[in-house]
Design an enzyme around this catalytic site. Sequence first.
Site, mmCIF file in Angstrom:
data_model
loop_
_atom_site.group_PDB
_atom_site.id
_atom_site.type_symbol
_atom_site.label_atom_id
_atom_site.label_comp_id
_atom_site.label_asym_id
_atom_site.label_seq_id
_atom_site.Cartn_x
_atom_site.Cartn_y
_atom_site.Cartn_z
ATOM 1 N N THR A 13 0.867 -1.189 0.000
ATOM 2 C CA THR A 13 0.000 0.000 0.000
ATOM 3 C C THR A 13 0.902 1.238 0.000
ATOM 4 O O THR A 13 1.299 1.699 -1.055
ATOM 5 C CB THR A 13 -0.962 -0.006 1.203
ATOM 6 O OG1 THR A 13 -0.221 -0.244 2.410
ATOM 7 C CG2 THR A 13 -2.011 -1.091 1.041
ATOM 8 N N LYS A 70 3.847 -6.770 4.076
ATOM 9 C CA LYS A 70 3.586 -5.373 3.758
ATOM 10 C C LYS A 70 3.299 -4.637 5.051
ATOM 11 O O LYS A 70 2.876 -5.233 6.044
ATOM 12 C CB LYS A 70 2.425 -5.203 2.774
ATOM 13 C CG LYS A 70 1.052 -5.634 3.263
ATOM 14 C CD LYS A 70 0.309 -4.664 4.127
ATOM 15 C CE LYS A 70 0.235 -3.281 3.536
ATOM 16 N NZ LYS A 70 -0.437 -2.354 4.553
ATOM 17 N N THR A 72 1.283 -8.847 12.815
ATOM 18 C CA THR A 72 1.676 -7.527 12.326
ATOM 19 C C THR A 72 1.278 -7.336 10.891
ATOM 20 O O THR A 72 1.458 -8.221 10.086
ATOM 21 C CB THR A 72 3.202 -7.331 12.442
ATOM 22 O OG1 THR A 72 3.506 -6.005 12.028
ATOM 23 C CG2 THR A 72 3.952 -8.284 11.569
ATOM 24 N N GLU A 82 6.869 4.474 7.227
ATOM 25 C CA GLU A 82 6.480 5.722 6.562
ATOM 26 C C GLU A 82 7.364 6.885 7.012
ATOM 27 O O GLU A 82 7.422 7.220 8.189
ATOM 28 C CB GLU A 82 5.012 6.021 6.840
ATOM 29 C CG GLU A 82 4.080 5.066 6.111
ATOM 30 C CD GLU A 82 2.622 5.251 6.463
ATOM 31 O OE1 GLU A 82 1.787 4.662 5.766
ATOM 32 O OE2 GLU A 82 2.320 5.973 7.430
ATOM 33 N N ASN A 102 0.493 10.648 5.862
ATOM 34 C CA ASN A 102 -0.749 10.323 6.555
ATOM 35 C C ASN A 102 -1.774 11.447 6.523
ATOM 36 O O ASN A 102 -2.938 11.236 6.860
ATOM 37 C CB ASN A 102 -0.435 9.908 7.997
ATOM 38 C CG ASN A 102 0.173 8.528 8.049
ATOM 39 O OD1 ASN A 102 -0.520 7.523 7.896
ATOM 40 N ND2 ASN A 102 1.479 8.452 8.217
ATOM 41 N N SER A 128 -6.225 10.051 -0.796
ATOM 42 C CA SER A 128 -6.136 10.516 -2.172
ATOM 43 C C SER A 128 -4.838 10.082 -2.843
ATOM 44 O O SER A 128 -4.680 10.296 -4.024
ATOM 45 C CB SER A 128 -6.237 12.036 -2.216
ATOM 46 O OG SER A 128 -5.229 12.632 -1.424
#
Length: 465
Positions: free
Chosen positions: A195, A217, A228, A309, A460, A465
Site C-alpha cells: 500500500t 507489507k 503484524t 512511513e 498520513n 487521495s
Amino acid sequence: MSFLRLSSLSRSRSLLQTRCLSTHGHPFVFDSRHEYMDYLEAHQSRLPWGFSVATTKFDFVPQEAPHLPAKMTMTLIKPVKPTSLFAAVFTQNAFPGAPVLVGRKRLNEPKLGAILVNSKISNVCASGGGVADAEEVCENLAKHLRLEGGSQVLPCSTGVIGWRIPVDSMVENLPKLVTNLQSESVLPAAEGIMTTDLYPKIRSMDVCGGRIVGIAKGAGMIEPNMATMLSYILTDLSIPRDVLRQLLTEVVGDTYNSLSVDTDQSTSDTVTLVSSDQIPFDMKQLDEFKTALHEVCLGLSEDIVRNGEGAHHVMRVRVSGALSNEMAKGVGKSVVNSPLLKCAVAGNDPNVGRLVMAVGKYMGTYHKDVNIQRRMKIRMGGVVIFENGEMVLNDDIEAKLVAHMRDAMLIEPTRGGLDASSHNYPPHGKFVEIEIDLGVGSKETQVLGIDLTHEYVAINADYRS
C-alpha cells in the site's frame, strides 16, 4: 557487521542463500532500486514447491467517496492442493476487520485452499455487512479454483478503514486473477500486497531439505501485539498443523511483536504460515526449522521498519538486565515510541536525555518499586552516555553520537526536510544502536523502531487521495 556492495560479489545462489542474515539486516549496500529488485528476484523470490501466486489490478469507484476513483490490486496465494497444514495469528485490536473475523473462523476449517488479499480498502467497520461481502468474494473465488467452498479461502484486506469493498468489481476480475497464476516467483505477490510501502519485502531460507519464503507489507499503523500488518510465510515441508501453530505463535512474539513505527495497532494485522505438504519432514529437525522461521520473520520485521512511513533512521534498542520479558519489552517500546526521541534521531541531534526520560517514564509507571537509577547503563553507538545515575556527555561524545546517527541514515532529507520520492529501496541495513542494561535481572529483548519526520505527517495527511 560489514556491509558489502552487491555488485562486488559473484551472483552465486548458494552463497547468497546460505542464510538470511536478518539479525543484521540485508548484508549488502544497494546502490539503486534496480539492484535491490534484481537481488530479490535472483536470490530470494523462488517459491517453495507446491505454491503459485498471481495478482491483478483494476479501477473502481468507492461508494463512500465517489469523487475519489481508486485502483485495487488483488493478490492470490494458492497451494497446489488444499492443505490442512496452516496457521495464522491476528490483530488484538478491539475493532477487527471483517477479514480477521472470517480468518479466525477459518482456523477451525479442515483445509485451506487459497489466500486472497486486496489492497486499498481494509473492510473494517464498513456499513452494509463487511463479513458477508468477504464471504461472497471467497465463494466466487472457490468456484474458479474448483474448491469445495468459500470456507477454504482466507480473505485479507488492507487500506482505508470504513469503506466497503467493491464486491462486483472484485468478482468480475477473479477470472483474470486465476489466469495469472504462476509458480516461479513470489515477487508479484510481494508487490501486490503493498500500500504505502515503497518497495517489496521478501525473505527466504533453504532448510531441512525444503524451503521457507516470507513476504510482508506494512509501513504505517504499526505496533502489533499478536501479529503484524500482513505477512505470508510459505514452506513445502510437511510439518504437522498443531506444530505450525505453536511455532508461529512463539516466533511472532519476539519478531513482529517487537517493532513499532507509530504505536498504532492495525485493525487488519494478519500473519499466516502455510505448508504445501510436499516434502517429508523429520521432527528431529524441528529446532533447525524454528531457527530458520525466526530468521525469516525477523528479517521481514526489519524490512518493515526500514520502510516505515517517512523513515530516515531505524532504531534497534537492545534491553538487558530486566526482571522479566515484559519489563524488557516495555522499556524498549517506550524508547522507540517516544515522540521527542524520535524527532531527535530524525535530526541527528544527540539529545539523549530524552532516552533516559523514556526509560524512566515506563519504569516509573509500571515498576515504580524497582530502583534502576544507579544500576542502569545506556550506550548509543557503543558509546556510554549514562552510568552510575548520571549522564556521561562532552563535546567528543556528542560528536561520536552525531556521526553514528548520520552513518545510519537511510536518506538525506532535502532542504525543508521533505523528499518527494523518499527511498524506494533499502540502501543498507544499518541501525541507530541503543543498548540499555537495567542492571536488576537477566531478561533481555530487542525492539525496533524509526524516527519521526516531516514525510510521515505528509503521507498520513494525504493517504486517501
